[in-house]
Design an enzyme around this catalytic site. Sequence first.
Site, short mmCIF file in Angstrom:
data_model
loop_
_atom_site.label_atom_id
_atom_site.label_comp_id
_atom_site.label_asym_id
_atom_site.label_seq_id
_atom_site.Cartn_x
_atom_site.Cartn_y
_atom_site.Cartn_z
N ILE A 14 21.43 53.06 -20.86
CA ILE A 14 21.56 52.38 -22.16
C ILE A 14 20.39 52.75 -23.07
N ASP A 59 4.59 54.42 -15.96
CA ASP A 59 5.13 53.20 -15.35
C ASP A 59 4.80 52.00 -16.23
N THR A 122 20.47 40.71 -19.60
CA THR A 122 21.85 40.80 -19.11
C THR A 122 22.53 39.44 -19.08
N ASP A 123 23.85 39.45 -19.15
CA ASP A 123 24.61 38.19 -19.02
C ASP A 123 24.54 37.64 -17.59
N GLU A 124 24.09 38.49 -16.63
CA GLU A 124 24.06 38.04 -15.23
C GLU A 124 23.06 36.92 -14.99
N TYR A 149 18.51 41.32 -8.28
CA TYR A 149 18.44 41.94 -9.62
C TYR A 149 18.48 40.89 -10.71
N LYS A 153 15.71 39.58 -13.61
CA LYS A 153 15.96 39.65 -15.05
C LYS A 153 15.80 38.25 -15.66
N PRO A 191 31.60 55.22 -13.73
CA PRO A 191 31.33 56.64 -13.43
C PRO A 191 31.57 57.01 -11.98
N LEU A 205 37.38 50.00 -4.44
CA LEU A 205 37.35 48.68 -5.07
C LEU A 205 36.73 47.68 -4.10
N ASN A 248 38.38 44.30 -12.25
CA ASN A 248 38.03 45.62 -11.70
C ASN A 248 39.29 46.40 -11.31
N HIS A 275 28.95 38.45 -4.49
CA HIS A 275 29.60 39.10 -5.64
C HIS A 275 30.01 38.12 -6.74
P1 NAD Z 1 19.27 52.48 -15.77
O1 NAD Z 1 19.01 52.17 -14.34
O2 NAD Z 1 20.32 53.49 -16.12
O3 NAD Z 1 17.92 52.98 -16.46
C1 NAD Z 1 16.69 52.35 -16.23
C2 NAD Z 1 15.59 53.26 -16.78
O4 NAD Z 1 14.32 52.60 -16.58
C3 NAD Z 1 15.49 54.61 -16.06
O5 NAD Z 1 15.31 55.65 -17.00
C4 NAD Z 1 14.26 54.47 -15.16
O6 NAD Z 1 13.61 55.68 -14.89
C5 NAD Z 1 13.41 53.52 -16.00
N1 NAD Z 1 12.44 52.77 -15.20
C6 NAD Z 1 12.67 52.10 -14.04
N2 NAD Z 1 11.52 51.54 -13.58
C7 NAD Z 1 10.56 51.87 -14.47
C8 NAD Z 1 9.17 51.59 -14.56
N3 NAD Z 1 8.53 50.85 -13.63
N4 NAD Z 1 8.46 52.07 -15.62
C9 NAD Z 1 9.08 52.82 -16.57
N5 NAD Z 1 10.40 53.13 -16.53
C10 NAD Z 1 11.13 52.65 -15.51
O7 NAD Z 1 19.55 51.07 -16.46
P2 NAD Z 1 20.57 50.69 -17.62
O8 NAD Z 1 21.90 50.39 -17.03
O9 NAD Z 1 20.44 51.67 -18.71
O10 NAD Z 1 19.94 49.29 -18.07
C11 NAD Z 1 18.90 49.27 -19.05
C12 NAD Z 1 18.54 47.84 -19.36
O11 NAD Z 1 19.68 47.15 -19.86
C13 NAD Z 1 18.06 47.02 -18.16
O12 NAD Z 1 17.01 46.18 -18.60
C14 NAD Z 1 19.28 46.22 -17.75
O13 NAD Z 1 18.89 45.02 -17.13
C15 NAD Z 1 19.91 45.96 -19.10
N6 NAD Z 1 21.37 45.73 -19.11
C16 NAD Z 1 22.19 46.64 -18.50
C17 NAD Z 1 23.58 46.46 -18.59
C18 NAD Z 1 24.55 47.46 -17.98
O14 NAD Z 1 25.75 47.25 -18.05
N7 NAD Z 1 24.09 48.55 -17.39
C19 NAD Z 1 24.10 45.35 -19.28
C20 NAD Z 1 23.20 44.43 -19.87
C21 NAD Z 1 21.85 44.66 -19.79
O1 DAU Z 2 26.80 42.33 -16.69
C1 DAU Z 2 25.76 43.20 -16.97
C2 DAU Z 2 25.37 43.97 -15.72
O2 DAU Z 2 26.40 44.93 -15.50
C3 DAU Z 2 24.01 44.65 -15.83
O3 DAU Z 2 23.01 43.67 -15.92
C4 DAU Z 2 23.74 45.55 -14.62
O4 DAU Z 2 22.54 46.28 -14.83
C5 DAU Z 2 24.90 46.53 -14.48
O5 DAU Z 2 24.71 47.33 -13.32
C6 DAU Z 2 26.22 45.77 -14.39
O6 DAU Z 2 26.26 44.99 -13.18
P1 DAU Z 2 27.59 44.94 -12.25
O7 DAU Z 2 27.17 44.58 -10.90
O8 DAU Z 2 28.65 44.16 -12.93
O9 DAU Z 2 28.01 46.52 -12.37
P2 DAU Z 2 28.56 47.58 -11.30
O10 DAU Z 2 28.87 48.81 -12.09
O11 DAU Z 2 27.66 47.71 -10.13
O12 DAU Z 2 29.92 46.92 -10.80
C7 DAU Z 2 30.91 46.47 -11.71
C8 DAU Z 2 31.98 45.75 -10.89
O13 DAU Z 2 32.67 46.69 -10.09
C9 DAU Z 2 31.41 44.72 -9.93
O14 DAU Z 2 32.31 43.62 -9.87
C10 DAU Z 2 31.36 45.44 -8.58
C11 DAU Z 2 32.56 46.36 -8.67
N1 DAU Z 2 32.47 47.66 -7.96
C12 DAU Z 2 31.36 48.43 -8.11
C13 DAU Z 2 31.28 49.67 -7.50
C14 DAU Z 2 30.04 50.53 -7.64
C15 DAU Z 2 33.57 48.11 -7.21
O15 DAU Z 2 34.60 47.41 -7.10
N2 DAU Z 2 33.50 49.35 -6.62
C16 DAU Z 2 32.40 50.15 -6.74
O16 DAU Z 2 32.41 51.26 -6.20
#
Ligand code: NAD
Ligand code: DAU
Length: 333
Positions: A14, A59, A122-124, A149, A153, A191, A205, A248, A275
């Site tokens: 992101i 870092d 995050t909404d989590e 996690y 957060k 992905p 799943l 899902n 979960h």
């Molecule tokens: P990501 O895991 O793809 O990327 C995290 C990045 O942070 C990486 O580039 C990593 O190298 C860097 N990083 C990790 N530890 C570090 C450290 N100690 N110092 C400096 N850099 C460091 O994560 P993402 O999915 O892009 O999520 C980014 C942010 O958004 C997070 O704060 C996550 O909680 C929040 N968020 C994610 C989602 C989602 O759906 N992925 C949704 C809501 C909020």
């Molecule tokens: O809601 C925001 C959060 O969304 C962020 O804070 C997190 O950083 C981000 O990773 C994401 O968390 P989830 O746990 O929801 O995402 P994930 O992609 O790991 O999984 C999405 C859903 O799919 C979850 O219900 C678990 C399920 N899953 C995941 C994987 C990897 C599967 O069913 N099969 C899989 O192989």
Amino acid sequence: MTRHLLVTGGAGFIGSNFVHHVLGTTDDTVTVLDKFTYAGHRASLAGLPEDRLTVVEGDITDAAVVDRLVGEADAVVHYAAESHNDNSLADPSPFLDTNLIGTYTLLEAARRHDTRFHHISTDEVYGDLALDDPARFTEHTPYNPSSPYSSTKAGSDLLVRAWVRSFGVRATISNCSNNYGPRQHVEKFIPRQITNLIDGIRPRLYGAGLNVRDWIHADDHSSAVLTILADGTIGETYLIGADGEKSNKDVVEQILTLMGHDAGDYDHVTDRAGHDLRYAIDSTKLRTELGWTPSYGSFDTGLAATIDWYRENEDWWRPQKAATEAKYAATGQ
Ligand code: NAD
Ligand code: DAU
């Protein structure tokens, strides 16, 4: 007026989408501070204007580098985190260091330099909702995180709130739902399934697959963060979501269909411990108070574009794929 933004975690999923968005839609300059963990990729920042982007490998728990970069910035947008629930179940330790100590280190620097701070969360942090509950999360929902996690957060959000109230740090917080789009690590749900199908592996799943996530394109997340940075009220929290609730199972079936397979060609595997059932965001506050609306098209269009991105960018994800699947194989997932 142009600003200089410090974007932590800007080489992640992101964060890199945000850097692309900022450099593509404003005249701002950006410094990325990223540790380049397994989740950070230099290739995610390739092709961006070199005169407006500086990348620092470091870092966020390193007080010296953080102090210097925060002191040079007009605003900090803090994305850096350990982000994957499954990893936090296997080893919580880096989640405590980065998500708690890292956020604390940044807040102390923002306090010293009186630098505007936006915290990405995050909404989590709100835990989960029942599948048949008509409610959605709002800014008033009590915190109730489920995983290592999400608990770190939640802790980081509370640190930000305390630094605003006790020390006058000029911070805002946003809590966003599940993002999808280009440059997301292949450990994550969407992905993983797309790249599995490219590799001839059946999608996986967790459990029955009835869990619901509320999907938003990463580019809409970026526009919401820029809106809050510009017009948000200090000390306030804003929920970001695009009304994208889907089970899902529905998402896997949609990916299979879009990629030319039978919608039933997937396997159920071991469920995730603890979960969360359902996430759903009510983003009324952000929309009515700050006038933000998502501009990315429907989930269907965005998902098709995301599939195309993974088909066209195998060089980006291929190096991570085998190790990621080996890790999942060890847990029966
Ligand atoms: P990501 O895991 O793809 O990327 C995290 C990045 O942070 C990486 O580039 C990593 O190298 C860097 N990083 C990790 N530890 C570090 C450290 N100690 N110092 C400096 N850099 C460091 O994560 P993402 O999915 O892009 O999520 C980014 C942010 O958004 C997070 O704060 C996550 O909680 C929040 N968020 C994610 C989602 C989602 O759906 N992925 C949704 C809501 C909020
Ligand atoms: O809601 C925001 C959060 O969304 C962020 O804070 C997190 O950083 C981000 O990773 C994401 O968390 P989830 O746990 O929801 O995402 P994930 O992609 O790991 O999984 C999405 C859903 O799919 C979850 O219900 C678990 C399920 N899953 C995941 C994987 C990897 C599967 O069913 N099969 C899989 O192989």
